[in-house]
Write a protein that holds these residues in place. Structure first.
Motif, PDB file in Angstrom:
ATOM      1  N   MET A  42       0.833  -1.217   0.000  1.00 44.50           N
ATOM      2  CA  MET A  42       0.000   0.000   0.000  1.00 44.50           C
ATOM      3  C   MET A  42       0.859   1.255   0.000  1.00 44.50           C
ATOM      4  SD  MET A  42      -3.271  -0.587  -0.133  1.00 44.50           S
ATOM      5  CE  MET A  42      -4.234   0.697   0.658  1.00 44.50           C
ATOM      6  N   ALA A  43       2.159   1.066   0.341  1.00 40.41           N
ATOM      7  CA  ALA A  43       3.023   2.256   0.376  1.00 40.41           C
ATOM      8  C   ALA A  43       3.017   2.969  -0.953  1.00 40.41           C
ATOM      9  CB  ALA A  43       4.455   1.852   0.739  1.00 40.41           C
ATOM     10  N   SER A  44       3.116   2.185  -2.038  1.00 42.12           N
ATOM     11  CA  SER A  44       3.150   2.814  -3.354  1.00 42.12           C
ATOM     12  C   SER A  44       1.841   3.569  -3.622  1.00 42.12           C
ATOM     13  CB  SER A  44       3.410   1.780  -4.452  1.00 42.12           C
ATOM     14  OG  SER A  44       2.301   0.890  -4.550  1.00 42.12           O
ATOM     15  N   LEU A  45       0.702   2.983  -3.242  1.00 45.04           N
ATOM     16  CA  LEU A  45      -0.576   3.681  -3.456  1.00 45.04           C
ATOM     17  C   LEU A  45      -0.610   4.985  -2.649  1.00 45.04           C
ATOM     18  CD1 LEU A  45      -3.408   3.953  -4.610  1.00 45.04           C
ATOM     19  CD2 LEU A  45      -4.237   2.522  -2.718  1.00 45.04           C
ATOM     20  N   ASP A  46      -0.146   4.930  -1.408  1.00 42.26           N
ATOM     21  CA  ASP A  46      -0.139   6.151  -0.596  1.00 42.26           C
ATOM     22  C   ASP A  46       0.719   7.230  -1.246  1.00 42.26           C
ATOM     23  OD1 ASP A  46      -1.789   5.029   1.258  1.00 42.26           O
ATOM     24  OD2 ASP A  46      -0.181   4.383   2.590  1.00 42.26           O
ATOM     25  N   VAL A  65     -14.746  -5.357  -6.517  1.00 42.00           N
ATOM     26  CA  VAL A  65     -13.431  -4.730  -6.319  1.00 42.00           C
ATOM     27  C   VAL A  65     -13.538  -3.208  -6.437  1.00 42.00           C
ATOM     28  CG1 VAL A  65     -11.161  -4.443  -7.386  1.00 42.00           C
ATOM     29  CG2 VAL A  65     -12.088  -6.742  -7.021  1.00 42.00           C
ATOM     30  N   ALA A  66     -14.233  -2.755  -7.450  1.00 40.40           N
ATOM     31  CA  ALA A  66     -14.327  -1.316  -7.680  1.00 40.40           C
ATOM     32  C   ALA A  66     -15.129  -0.636  -6.568  1.00 40.40           C
ATOM     33  CB  ALA A  66     -14.966  -1.050  -9.042  1.00 40.40           C
ATOM     34  N   ARG A  67     -16.158  -1.291  -6.085  1.00 39.58           N
ATOM     35  CA  ARG A  67     -16.961  -0.697  -4.996  1.00 39.58           C
ATOM     36  C   ARG A  67     -16.108  -0.493  -3.757  1.00 39.58           C
ATOM     37  NH1 ARG A  67     -22.376  -3.941  -3.995  1.00 39.58           N
ATOM     38  NH2 ARG A  67     -22.766  -2.239  -2.536  1.00 39.58           N
ATOM     39  N   VAL A 104      -8.600   2.427  -7.860  1.00 38.26           N
ATOM     40  CA  VAL A 104      -9.220   1.373  -8.671  1.00 38.26           C
ATOM     41  C   VAL A 104      -8.135   0.589  -9.427  1.00 38.26           C
ATOM     42  CG1 VAL A 104     -10.711   0.930 -10.668  1.00 38.26           C
ATOM     43  CG2 VAL A 104     -11.482   2.482  -8.858  1.00 38.26           C
ATOM     44  N   LEU A 105      -7.179   1.313 -10.019  1.00 33.02           N
ATOM     45  CA  LEU A 105      -6.105   0.625 -10.751  1.00 33.02           C
ATOM     46  C   LEU A 105      -5.328  -0.286  -9.800  1.00 33.02           C
ATOM     47  CD1 LEU A 105      -4.709   3.451 -13.092  1.00 33.02           C
ATOM     48  CD2 LEU A 105      -5.954   1.382 -13.777  1.00 33.02           C
ATOM     49  N   HIS A 106      -5.038   0.252  -8.645  1.00 35.94           N
ATOM     50  CA  HIS A 106      -4.308  -0.541  -7.639  1.00 35.94           C
ATOM     51  C   HIS A 106      -5.106  -1.792  -7.252  1.00 35.94           C
ATOM     52  CE1 HIS A 106      -1.647  -1.185  -4.167  1.00 35.94           C
ATOM     53  NE2 HIS A 106      -2.760  -1.467  -3.470  1.00 35.94           N
ATOM     54  N   ALA A 107      -6.400  -1.613  -7.011  1.00 33.21           N
ATOM     55  CA  ALA A 107      -7.236  -2.730  -6.549  1.00 33.21           C
ATOM     56  C   ALA A 107      -7.401  -3.796  -7.634  1.00 33.21           C
ATOM     57  CB  ALA A 107      -8.604  -2.202  -6.101  1.00 33.21           C
ATOM     58  N   LEU A 108      -7.569  -3.341  -8.879  1.00 31.26           N
ATOM     59  CA  LEU A 108      -7.726  -4.319  -9.970  1.00 31.26           C
ATOM     60  C   LEU A 108      -6.447  -5.152 -10.108  1.00 31.26           C
ATOM     61  CD1 LEU A 108      -9.561  -2.184 -12.697  1.00 31.26           C
ATOM     62  CD2 LEU A 108     -10.533  -4.048 -11.331  1.00 31.26           C
ATOM     63  N   ALA A 161      -0.175  -8.765 -16.187  1.00 32.59           N
ATOM     64  CA  ALA A 161      -1.018  -7.842 -15.414  1.00 32.59           C
ATOM     65  C   ALA A 161      -2.387  -7.712 -16.081  1.00 32.59           C
ATOM     66  CB  ALA A 161      -0.342  -6.471 -15.331  1.00 32.59           C
ATOM     67  N   PRO A 162      -3.394  -7.386 -15.282  1.00 31.63           N
ATOM     68  CA  PRO A 162      -4.713  -7.151 -15.890  1.00 31.63           C
ATOM     69  C   PRO A 162      -4.632  -6.033 -16.934  1.00 31.63           C
ATOM     70  CG  PRO A 162      -4.859  -7.119 -13.480  1.00 31.63           C
ATOM     71  CD  PRO A 162      -3.407  -7.183 -13.818  1.00 31.63           C
ATOM     72  N   HIS A 163      -5.464  -6.146 -17.940  1.00 33.91           N
ATOM     73  CA  HIS A 163      -5.463  -5.156 -19.012  1.00 33.91           C
ATOM     74  C   HIS A 163      -6.782  -4.381 -18.951  1.00 33.91           C
ATOM     75  CE1 HIS A 163      -5.178  -4.285 -23.651  1.00 33.91           C
ATOM     76  NE2 HIS A 163      -5.029  -3.201 -22.913  1.00 33.91           N
ATOM     77  N   VAL A 164      -6.694  -3.074 -18.780  1.00 34.23           N
ATOM     78  CA  VAL A 164      -7.912  -2.261 -18.755  1.00 34.23           C
ATOM     79  C   VAL A 164      -7.887  -1.252 -19.913  1.00 34.23           C
ATOM     80  CG1 VAL A 164      -8.119  -2.453 -16.249  1.00 34.23           C
ATOM     81  CG2 VAL A 164      -6.972  -0.453 -17.239  1.00 34.23           C
ATOM     82  N   LEU A 165      -9.037  -0.961 -20.418  1.00 36.43           N
ATOM     83  CA  LEU A 165      -9.157   0.100 -21.425  1.00 36.43           C
ATOM     84  C   LEU A 165      -9.937   1.246 -20.792  1.00 36.43           C
ATOM     85  CD1 LEU A 165      -9.757   0.088 -25.136  1.00 36.43           C
ATOM     86  CD2 LEU A 165     -11.563   1.132 -23.766  1.00 36.43           C
ATOM     87  N   PHE A 166      -9.368   2.436 -20.860  1.00 35.35           N
ATOM     88  CA  PHE A 166     -10.103   3.600 -20.373  1.00 35.35           C
ATOM     89  C   PHE A 166     -10.704   4.336 -21.580  1.00 35.35           C
ATOM     90  CE2 PHE A 166     -10.666   8.077 -19.541  1.00 35.35           C
ATOM     91  CZ  PHE A 166     -11.382   8.056 -18.361  1.00 35.35           C
ATOM     92  N   TYR A 167     -12.010   4.603 -21.485  1.00 38.92           N
ATOM     93  CA  TYR A 167     -12.683   5.337 -22.569  1.00 38.92           C
ATOM     94  C   TYR A 167     -13.182   6.688 -22.057  1.00 38.92           C
ATOM     95  CZ  TYR A 167     -16.460   7.002 -25.523  1.00 38.92           C
ATOM     96  OH  TYR A 167     -17.261   7.800 -26.293  1.00 38.92           O
ATOM     97  N   GLY A 168     -12.990   7.698 -22.892  1.00 32.40           N
ATOM     98  CA  GLY A 168     -13.584   9.017 -22.623  1.00 32.40           C
ATOM     99  C   GLY A 168     -13.789   9.725 -23.947  1.00 32.40           C
ATOM    100  N   HIS A 169     -14.323  10.921 -23.907  1.00 35.07           N
ATOM    101  CA  HIS A 169     -14.463  11.667 -25.167  1.00 35.07           C
ATOM    102  C   HIS A 169     -14.009  13.110 -24.983  1.00 35.07           C
ATOM    103  CE1 HIS A 169     -18.295  13.795 -24.161  1.00 35.07           C
ATOM    104  NE2 HIS A 169     -18.546  12.718 -23.445  1.00 35.07           N
ATOM    105  N   TYR A 170     -13.293  13.591 -25.992  1.00 34.24           N
ATOM    106  CA  TYR A 170     -12.729  14.935 -25.903  1.00 34.24           C
ATOM    107  C   TYR A 170     -13.628  15.965 -26.582  1.00 34.24           C
ATOM    108  CZ  TYR A 170     -11.182  14.223 -30.755  1.00 34.24           C
ATOM    109  OH  TYR A 170     -11.165  13.994 -32.113  1.00 34.24           O
ATOM    110  N   ASP A 171     -14.711  15.545 -27.243  1.00 33.56           N
ATOM    111  CA  ASP A 171     -15.588  16.522 -27.903  1.00 33.56           C
ATOM    112  C   ASP A 171     -16.634  17.022 -26.908  1.00 33.56           C
ATOM    113  OD1 ASP A 171     -16.829  13.932 -27.965  1.00 33.56           O
ATOM    114  OD2 ASP A 171     -18.268  14.687 -29.432  1.00 33.56           O
TER     115      ASP A 171
END
Lengths: 466, 466
Positions: free
Chosen positions: A1-5, A386-388, A456-460, A81-91
């Motif tokens: 947890m040190a790294s997360l802190d 996990v996310a909750r 969330v990234l840490h927990a996943l 490592a788990p692979h996550v995709l982050f989606y957002g929109h810039y418009d």
């Protein structure tokens, strides 16, 4: 947890510089629906690519038939490592009526409220530039403190979310392998309240249609022709009026066939959320739920389908009066879908419904404006658990699972085309005035949103789920 | 009849010089809506005053806040003779696009057509200089042959008819006594066809209303609020849809109370006019009469009231799509009135009708856009009988009584402010292109129009009606 802190401390320390970066992005008027802003959309994409390259992502602007996509990969966590995709929109949405803004829509300001809270103003501050930057800032701090990220991360940013995502499906199809991950993380939703984070487990789908009714070959003088010539505004008004029955139900044949009633346990959770219909409606100057009779407002907006007219236009609408019978009238109509309602079936049923109501000597045209099915994440998914937990660690109150009235088409496409589930975690608020003048994003959202993503990234990574 | 025959021969003999006078008047570019032509408007008024003084009228230019009026009196017929007021207007429409004119708009020409017929070209030739000069020429010939006129005649010419007549009402009020006569003769309408003269005995009235429905205090996102928040477009569409029933009748309570059915003999006349509904509607790309079921198109447009939505606007109407529930929606609605329908009653009934359909947490505002009652000359009026006979004597076919769907405000003002009925007798044709490039007036209209007025004046004096 040190790294997360350390990562969380880094985010606290660098909040001011992260705000400056967000303001720079907000200054780019990337309105996707208006072709006049095409160069600005590209500029926003290029700004993001430059920032992600700077972080060590393998990032690039990717061309489409419309506005470009941004894709960035970070593989420092290693192949296991788990692979996550982050989606957002810039418009962003258009800004009219521009004179209703207290601050210029593309000149973001930090405003301190009487209660001492701060907010960031400007179009896109909440939808979605402020939200997407919470994730980017979490990555920046993680890399700064640990040299890498705990998960394999792909960032995928779209520039057409506010204009129906016309390029999304072909792009997903062409880049299926590159975009496939264990889970998509999407930051385009709201918290439950100021102190309670939320994960949206249900999202309504959307069908957009534009209807153009044409009658005479030219505008007519209502004195000479009134009472004899078909008036397309009348035809259209009648069709739109017939879309709902007296109980507020949509009258399209078969519209509710694929709609399921809410499970009793979920209804129970929603009933216990402490949601106030009077506050929700009162906040926008209303007091009477206007939709389906016998349903709560949460049911109406989270688990029931709707038909809404989003725009209508016909005849003379300027100053004064002109006694014209116009040649055309048009409306933009959208349907929110739930459960297994099929967007194509709804679109087709609507078109038949309209055509059946057009007089034989008049004509109707339809223009398609996007369509997507609804999403429902299983309530017992381990990702959700996990996310909750991660969110509950960050905020004063535990995270809740909620539904969402809006549509995020990409979630359905991720499921359908990439077999990828989505976790919808956002830090917006109902009063952020997205799509309206004076859009804003709370500083608490921006700050604790960043910290939430780090958690969330840490927990996943710890739980090794994706 | 000897005197009338002499007058008619005089008109025949002097047709060429009357054409030269008309051309002189047509050369004055009296465009009332454009301040750059104010001096030309005054010049046209002065030209007419000079001509009428020359005929023995007591004529003068009369100032208003806008362009001047022309008033001329001829009292040679003696105090016991019927008193008629002739109304026309000396101002004309703008001429753009000027390059679409075959002949310069203010350089009138006599053009001979392939069939041998002649026409007079130029702006104002039909609307209204050519028409008003038919009456002046009839007076000239009458005075030349008999030394006076058979009736007391007041000529009243306006210079703002094409720009909304802003000075008309104050002028009528200030000169009520001077302008009051037994009947107004108005020459600003069309014949039924090339060989059939027409008297317009009915003109519909008009009520204009703008309705603004407001729901939420701001535009809402249809995802978050859709299904719970009132949509003002839905509310408005439903109200407008309910304005007509399945038979095309207006549903306002009591709307038809003051509407009378057409007398059988008038219906007979209209049925025998040879009017083609298919041609009338086909000319504008339609084929199915859209109004009240069981009524002919002539009835629908000449003797039945209507409700028409002339404009509607709400929500997002630009390019693309915006999933908004707007805060407001608005419509411009007009009612055409017939017989004794009271504009204020119709307006009030409409407002109550709308208010009753506004949800308790929404609001509605109304903006008034003018109102005038209908004009209906009694079908058994002696004036009408006399004028029909006179016109029928002049033209190949007997005169017909027709209705008019449009509104001519001066007719209503004469009735309302001077208690004076109007006889609408004109010699224009549907293809005269008034308000458009290449306006023209048929030589038959100009010639037989003069003769028609001589006959009408003679007949009114003989019958001693006014």
């Amino acid at each position: 947890m040190a790294s997360l802190d350390n990562v969380l401390s880094n985010l606290d320390r660098n909040l001011d510089t992260s705000v400056e970066r967000l303001k720079a992005l907000l200054r780019i008027p990337s309105i996707s629906t208006d072709p006049a802003f095409a160069a600005d959309c590209r500029a926003a994409a290029e700004w993001l690519v430059a920032d992600l390259l700077d972080l060590g992502f393998d990032a690039s602007v990717r061309e489409t038939a419309g506005h470009p996509m941004v894709i960035a990969h970070h593989t420092g966590a290693g192949a296991d490592a788990p692979h996550v995709l982050f989606y957002g929109h810039y418009d962003v949405q258009p800004v009219d009526p521009v004179d209703l803004w207290d601050n210029a829509p593309f000149d973001p300001q930090i405003v301190t409220m009487p209660d001492g809270s701060k907010r960031i103003t400007g179009r896109g501050s909440a939808d979605d530039k402020g939200q997407l930057m919470t994730f980017v800032e979490a990555c920046r701090a993680y890399i700064a403190e640990t040299g890498t990220l705990p998960c394999r991360v792909t960032i995928f940013l779209e520039g057409e979310e506010e204009s129906g995502s016309p390029s999304l499906i072909p792009f997903l199809e062409e880049n299926r392998e590159e975009l496939s991950a264990g889970v998509a993380l999407i930051c385009d939703t709201n918290m439950w309240d100021r102190t309670t984070p939320a994960i949206s487990t249900g999202l309504r789908g959307l069908v957009g249609e534009e209807v153009v009714v044409s009658a005479a070959s030219m505008d007519l003088h209502s004195g000479y022709y009134g009472g004899a010539a078909a008036n397309p505004i009348h035809i259209l008004a009648k069709i739109l009026a017939e879309l709902h029955d007296e109980d507020g139900r949509v009258t399209l044949p078969g519209f509710y066939d694929a709609v399921r009633d809410l499970p009793a346990d979920v209804r129970e959770i929603w009933n216990n959320l402490g949601f106030s219909e009077q506050e929700f409606l009162g906040g926008v100057g209303l007091s009477i739920p206007a939709g389906e009779k016998g349903r709560s407002v949460l049911e109406q907006t989270w688990s029931r389908p709707t038909a809404e007219v989003n725009g209508i236009e016909g005849g003379y609408t300027g100053q004064g009066f002109k006694t014209v019978i116009p040649a055309q009238a048009r409306a933009k109509v959208s349907f929110r879908l739930v459960f297994d309602q099929d967007p194509q079936v709804v679109r087709q049923t609507f078109r038949e419904f309209v055509k059946a109501r057009i007089p034989a000597d008049c004509r109707v045209e339809f223009h398609e404006h996007g369509g997507s099915g609804a999403i429902q994440l299983p309530f017992d998914s381990p990702l959700l658990t996990v996310a909750r937990k991660a969110l509950s660690d960050e905020w004063p109150n535990p995270a809740v699972m909620i539904g969402m009235g809006g549509s995020i088409p990409v979630v359905g496409e991720f499921r359908k085309r990439l077999s990828m589930p989505s976790l919808l975690i956002g830090f917006g608020h109902g009063d952020d005035r997205i799509h309206s003048p004076n859009e804003k994003y709370e500083m608490t959202s921006f700050h604790h949103g960043q910290r939430s993503w780090a958690r969330v990234l840490h927990a996943l990574a710890q739980a090794d789920v994706d």
